[in-house]
Write a protein that holds these residues in place. Structure first.
Motif, PDB file in Angstrom:
ATOM      1  N   THR A  31       9.921 -21.349  14.855  1.00 10.05           N
ATOM      2  CA  THR A  31       9.502 -20.373  15.865  1.00 10.05           C
ATOM      3  C   THR A  31       9.270 -19.014  15.254  1.00 10.05           C
ATOM      4  N   ALA A  32      10.181 -18.597  14.370  1.00  7.66           N
ATOM      5  CA  ALA A  32      10.020 -17.294  13.717  1.00  7.66           C
ATOM      6  C   ALA A  32       8.740 -17.238  12.905  1.00  7.66           C
ATOM      7  N   TYR A  33       8.450 -18.323  12.196  1.00  8.72           N
ATOM      8  CA  TYR A  33       7.220 -18.338  11.404  1.00  8.72           C
ATOM      9  C   TYR A  33       5.987 -18.267  12.299  1.00  8.72           C
ATOM     10  N   LEU A  34       5.980 -19.035  13.387  1.00  7.47           N
ATOM     11  CA  LEU A  34       4.810 -19.047  14.268  1.00  7.47           C
ATOM     12  C   LEU A  34       4.570 -17.677  14.901  1.00  7.47           C
ATOM     13  N   VAL A  35       5.634 -17.020  15.342  1.00 12.21           N
ATOM     14  CA  VAL A  35       5.476 -15.695  15.955  1.00 12.21           C
ATOM     15  C   VAL A  35       5.024 -14.684  14.910  1.00 12.21           C
ATOM     16  N   GLY A  36       5.606 -14.765  13.701  1.00  9.83           N
ATOM     17  CA  GLY A  36       5.185 -13.855  12.640  1.00  9.83           C
ATOM     18  C   GLY A  36       3.744 -14.085  12.223  1.00  9.83           C
ATOM     19  N   ALA A  37       3.350 -15.352  12.121  1.00  8.68           N
ATOM     20  CA  ALA A  37       1.970 -15.658  11.744  1.00  8.68           C
ATOM     21  C   ALA A  37       0.996 -15.207  12.818  1.00  8.68           C
ATOM     22  N   ALA A  38       1.350 -15.428  14.086  1.00 10.68           N
ATOM     23  CA  ALA A  38       0.482 -14.979  15.172  1.00 10.68           C
ATOM     24  C   ALA A  38       0.386 -13.462  15.204  1.00 10.68           C
ATOM     25  N   GLY A  39       1.475 -12.779  14.824  1.00 15.05           N
ATOM     26  CA  GLY A  39       1.437 -11.319  14.781  1.00 15.05           C
ATOM     27  C   GLY A  39       0.615 -10.775  13.635  1.00 15.05           C
ATOM     28  N   MET A  40       0.464 -11.561  12.573  1.00 16.69           N
ATOM     29  CA  MET A  40      -0.352 -11.121  11.438  1.00 16.69           C
ATOM     30  C   MET A  40      -1.834 -11.298  11.711  1.00 16.69           C
ATOM     31  N   VAL A  41      -2.169 -12.268  12.527  1.00 21.65           N
ATOM     32  CA  VAL A  41      -3.571 -12.556  12.848  1.00 21.65           C
ATOM     33  C   VAL A  41      -3.910 -11.863  14.171  1.00 21.65           C
ATOM     34  N   ALA A  42      -5.170 -11.521  14.364  1.00 20.30           N
ATOM     35  CA  ALA A  42      -5.610 -10.887  15.606  1.00 20.30           C
ATOM     36  C   ALA A  42      -5.628 -11.917  16.720  1.00 20.30           C
ATOM     37  N   LEU A  43      -4.437 -12.326  17.135  1.00 17.44           N
ATOM     38  CA  LEU A  43      -4.302 -13.351  18.165  1.00 17.44           C
ATOM     39  C   LEU A  43      -3.779 -12.694  19.432  1.00 17.44           C
ATOM     40  N   LEU A  44      -4.526 -12.752  20.486  1.00 17.40           N
ATOM     41  CA  LEU A  44      -4.132 -12.180  21.765  1.00 17.40           C
ATOM     42  C   LEU A  44      -2.874 -12.877  22.271  1.00 17.40           C
ATOM     43  N   VAL A  78      12.100 -11.989  19.040  1.00 16.22           N
ATOM     44  CA  VAL A  78      11.974 -11.365  20.359  1.00 16.22           C
ATOM     45  C   VAL A  78      11.238 -10.031  20.243  1.00 16.22           C
ATOM     46  N   MET A  79      11.563  -9.259  19.189  1.00 11.39           N
ATOM     47  CA  MET A  79      10.860  -7.991  18.980  1.00 11.39           C
ATOM     48  C   MET A  79       9.370  -8.215  18.759  1.00 11.39           C
ATOM     49  N   GLY A  80       9.027  -9.252  17.985  1.00 10.20           N
ATOM     50  CA  GLY A  80       7.621  -9.549  17.742  1.00 10.20           C
ATOM     51  C   GLY A  80       6.879  -9.893  19.019  1.00 10.20           C
ATOM     52  N   LEU A  81       7.554 -10.624  19.908  1.00 10.41           N
ATOM     53  CA  LEU A  81       6.932 -10.967  21.179  1.00 10.41           C
ATOM     54  C   LEU A  81       6.813  -9.756  22.105  1.00 10.41           C
ATOM     55  N   LEU A  82       7.700  -8.780  21.920  1.00 11.57           N
ATOM     56  CA  LEU A  82       7.696  -7.597  22.783  1.00 11.57           C
ATOM     57  C   LEU A  82       6.815  -6.468  22.246  1.00 11.57           C
ATOM     58  N   VAL A  83       6.165  -6.652  21.111  1.00 10.93           N
ATOM     59  CA  VAL A  83       5.315  -5.594  20.561  1.00 10.93           C
ATOM     60  C   VAL A  83       4.239  -5.140  21.544  1.00 10.93           C
ATOM     61  N   PRO A  84       3.523  -6.058  22.224  1.00 10.53           N
ATOM     62  CA  PRO A  84       2.537  -5.575  23.203  1.00 10.53           C
ATOM     63  C   PRO A  84       3.163  -4.717  24.295  1.00 10.53           C
ATOM     64  N   TRP A  85       4.358  -5.101  24.760  1.00 12.79           N
ATOM     65  CA  TRP A  85       5.050  -4.295  25.778  1.00 12.79           C
ATOM     66  C   TRP A  85       5.407  -2.920  25.242  1.00 12.79           C
ATOM     67  N   MET A  86       5.867  -2.866  23.972  1.00 13.37           N
ATOM     68  CA  MET A  86       6.166  -1.567  23.356  1.00 13.37           C
ATOM     69  C   MET A  86       4.916  -0.698  23.287  1.00 13.37           C
ATOM     70  N   LEU A  87       3.815  -1.290  22.863  1.00 10.84           N
ATOM     71  CA  LEU A  87       2.578  -0.521  22.748  1.00 10.84           C
ATOM     72  C   LEU A  87       2.112  -0.022  24.113  1.00 10.84           C
ATOM     73  N   GLN A  88       2.350  -0.837  25.147  1.00  7.15           N
ATOM     74  CA  GLN A  88       1.980  -0.401  26.490  1.00  7.15           C
ATOM     75  C   GLN A  88       2.870   0.754  26.950  1.00  7.15           C
ATOM     76  N   LYS A  89       4.173   0.668  26.668  1.00  2.95           N
ATOM     77  CA  LYS A  89       5.074   1.752  27.045  1.00  2.95           C
ATOM     78  C   LYS A  89       4.727   3.032  26.304  1.00  2.95           C
ATOM     79  N   TRP A  90       4.280   2.879  25.065  1.00  2.98           N
ATOM     80  CA  TRP A  90       3.918   4.058  24.268  1.00  2.98           C
ATOM     81  C   TRP A  90       2.469   4.488  24.489  1.00  2.98           C
ATOM     82  N   GLN A  91       1.788   3.798  25.419  1.00  2.00           N
ATOM     83  CA  GLN A  91       0.405   4.127  25.779  1.00  2.00           C
ATOM     84  C   GLN A  91      -0.521   4.079  24.568  1.00  2.00           C
TER      85      GLN A  91
END
Length: 624
Positions: free
Chosen positions: A380-393, A465-478
């Motif tokens: 799971t960690a690898y998949l989330v990290g790999a998805a975060g490295m690629v421009a994957l929505l 969990v942090m990797g999955l929450l990156v979009p939420w962080m970016l939204q909070k930080w506008q």
């Protein structure tokens, strides 16, 4: 209380340094009876304090204008040595990111290096490491930043060479140290020159000075090239990129920090120097060229590596290449967004890789397979990290890339091609690693591969969990760009406007999907007879040996240095030493000859003086 912690923000880097000092009784062997574990706990405690202190400061600085804090060190007459610290959302956020990743890496190290006899020394070096990077994050002085970069170079050398009993490790540590030193020396020249020209070395003052500076093109270019030398080496960019590949010989917890915030520190310094670099269009062009060459070249090299850590380290160089392109194009906000998304994603990848190495005792991709069902947390960690490295929505790197390509019809075509190519190659590389490691039939070293213990699994889960929450962080930080609607400026529905404004998203997703599809076809379903190798052996060898850059170095730089050394040695031995030996022999022979004339009779001395005077007079008369 908050104001006090805000004014004492310069303590945050010192926590790691204090932790390193507290480990000395164990790392030096003074205390043996308790084992090395207490040293690790002391260092962990100081990192927790740094994290808590940084959290309070980050909350207090949110949506507030940047402040500068001067900590006076030495004041005597006209001499004023002060530490300039920038208190802003960006600087404190970068420092907090360092603290979080350092804390997770140290917890991870408790499990990864559980049986290592030098555990205390490792944690001491990690504290030193953390102190240098945190200091760079909040430093507003180029001089202090340079000193901290030197600390970073030293700590990199010590951590890469941690297992110094292995000859390959010693070579890797030496190469990493010397490569960074090559970049640090021109930076020192640039610092001295900039202090003379600008009158200040604070980044805030340099930004104001750059707005009105009138430098000749030659001076601006030479100054800019000197300033970018150290970031180029720290970020493992061409031609200083080989050290990061060799540095993978060090412990994996240190590799987590090295591939996330260490290379990020070099890019962060580059971002702070961007106003000065903008004085020379040539320097900006050099940044773009270096970034593009490294991004594309390192992505190609990564897909031919069979060492799992080296395959990921080359992708780190490629990601930093994109940051260099962004800085060269004056797009600092995109560079910071890329750094943030890359740090979390690459941290996850290296944590999962460390778990695989611990369980299988190998780094060779050809010896792995079938681990997905045996190591679910790692997978799971690898998949989330790999998805975060690629421009994957919708993960982090997608938003950085989309922000870059927003309105892509106004973006240069070459940039669109480079971004899509690097994204596709990165997806291919990460899919290739996943297929060779997690799918397929188990190999002898992966048949019995249980999931790692909680000290390694816990930080992996937290960072996942942090990797999955990156979009939420970016939204909070506008920081997320808004999705443009299909309406023209007149308010009418405009299909062409919709197509142009949304075409960047399918292009990004499509490039990633193509890379994943190629990886699945080749390395998962075995379309090629030898899925580990590329279809063209010449390309395989070209990429596997990093375009033969090391051989080029041996035939050029190393040969030139060796030739100059031989000439210098011959000159020193035969010319310099020969002249000195000649004078010595002449002195000896003259002394030995004159000792027979020391009779003690005054008339003999008078005769000698008269003879000498006669010879001199004869020479004078003959001359005239």
């Amino acid at each position: 209380m908050t104001q006090f912690l805000l004014q004492a923000c310069w303590w945050v880097p010192l926590y790691g340094l204090i932790g390193a000092v507290l480990t000395l009784p164990w790392s030096t062997g003074t205390v043996r009876r308790t084992g090395p574990r207490p040293a690790a706990y002391f260092n962990l405690l100081m990192t927790v304090l740094a994290f808590l202190h940084g959290s309070v400061i980050f909350t207090a600085t949110w949506d507030r204008p940047p402040q500068q804090l001067l900590v006076h060190w030495v004041q005597a007459a006209d001499l004023d040595l002060s530490f300039a610290i920038e208190i802003s959302t960006v600087s404190v956020g970068a420092m907090e990111l360092v603290s979080v990743l350092s804390l997770l890496a140290q917890i991870y190290a408790l499990g990864y290096m559980e049986k290592d006899w030098a555990l205390a020394r490792f944690f001491g070096l990690m504290g030193f490491f953390e102190a240098a990077i945190s200091g760079i994050a909040i430093s507003d002085s180029l001089l202090i930043t340079y000193a901290l970069l030197e600390m970073l170079t030293l700590s990199t050398y010590l951590l890469v060479g941690f297992w110094y009993a292995q000859p390959l490790v010693v070579t890797a540590a030496r190469d990493a140290f010397l490569t960074k030193r090559v970049g640090d020396v021109p930076l020192l020249m640039g610092v001295v020159t900039l202090s003379t020209l600008a009158g200040s070395l604070n980044f805030s003052d340099l930004e104001k000075w750059a707005e009105t500076a009138t430098l000749s093109p030659v001076v601006a270019t030479l100054l800019g090239l000197a300033l970018i030398s150290a970031p180029t080496a720290k970020c493992a960019q061409f031609p200083f990129h080989l050290w990061l590949d060799e540095a993978m010989e060090g412990p994996n917890p240190a590799s987590i920090m090295r591939n996330t915030v260490v290379v990020g520190a070099g890019a962060y310094v580059l971002i702070k120097l961007q106003p000065v670099l903008a004085l020379s269009p040539i320097v900006e062009g050099v940044l773009v060229v270096l970034g593009a060459v490294t991004a594309v070249g390192a992505s190609l090299v990564a897909i031919a590596q069979i060492d799992i850590k080296r395959a990921l380290s080359h992708s780190t160089s490629a990601s930093m290449g994109l940051v260099f392109i962004a800085v060269g194009l004056n797009q600092v906000d995109i560079a910071l967004l890329l750094l943030f998304a890359h740090s979390i994603a690459k941290g996850l990848l290296f944590m999962s890789v460390g778990s695989i190495i611990t369980t299988t005792n190998t780094q060779d991709l050809t010896e792995m397979g079938g681990l997905w069902s045996k190591m679910p947390a790692t997978t799971t960690a690898y998949l989330v990290g790999a998805a975060g490295m690629v421009a994957l929505l919708p993960l982090g790197n997608f938003w950085a890339m989309r922000r870059w390509l927003n309105g892509f019809w106004t973006v240069p075509l070459w940039l669109v091609i480079v971004l899509l190519l690097v994204n596709g190659l990165t997806a291919l590389n990460l899919t290739r690693i996943f297929a060779l490691v997690f799918v397929g039939q188990p190999q002898p070293k992966t048949r019995r591969a249980p999931e790692v213990g909680w000290p390694m699994a816990l930080p992996m889960v937290i960072l996942t969990v942090m990797g999955l929450l990156v979009p939420w962080m970016l939204q909070k930080w506008q920081l997320l760009i808004s999705w443009s609607g299909p309406w023209s400026e007149t308010g009418d529905f405009d299909a062409l406007n919709l197509l142009l404004k949304t075409l960047d998203t399918p292009l990004l997703v499509l490039s990633g999907l193509i890379g994943c599809a190629v990886g699945v076809a080749i390395y998962w379903y075995g379309v090629l007879p030898r899925p580990v190798r590329l279809p063209v052996p010449v390309l395989q060898d070209l990429f596997a040996y990093d375009f033969y850059i090391d051989r080029v170095y041996r035939l050029t730089v190393v040969w030139a240095v060796a030739s100059i050394s031989k000439i210098s040695a011959w000159t020193d031995r035969y010319l310099v030493d020969g002249a000195v030996n000649l004078f010595g022999l002449a002195t000896i022979f003259s002394g030995e000859g004159l000792k027979y004339s020391g009779t003690g009779q005054s008339q003999f001395y008078v005769l000698t003086i008269a003879s000498g005077v006669a010879v001199l007079l004869g020479l004078i008369i003959w001359q005239f």
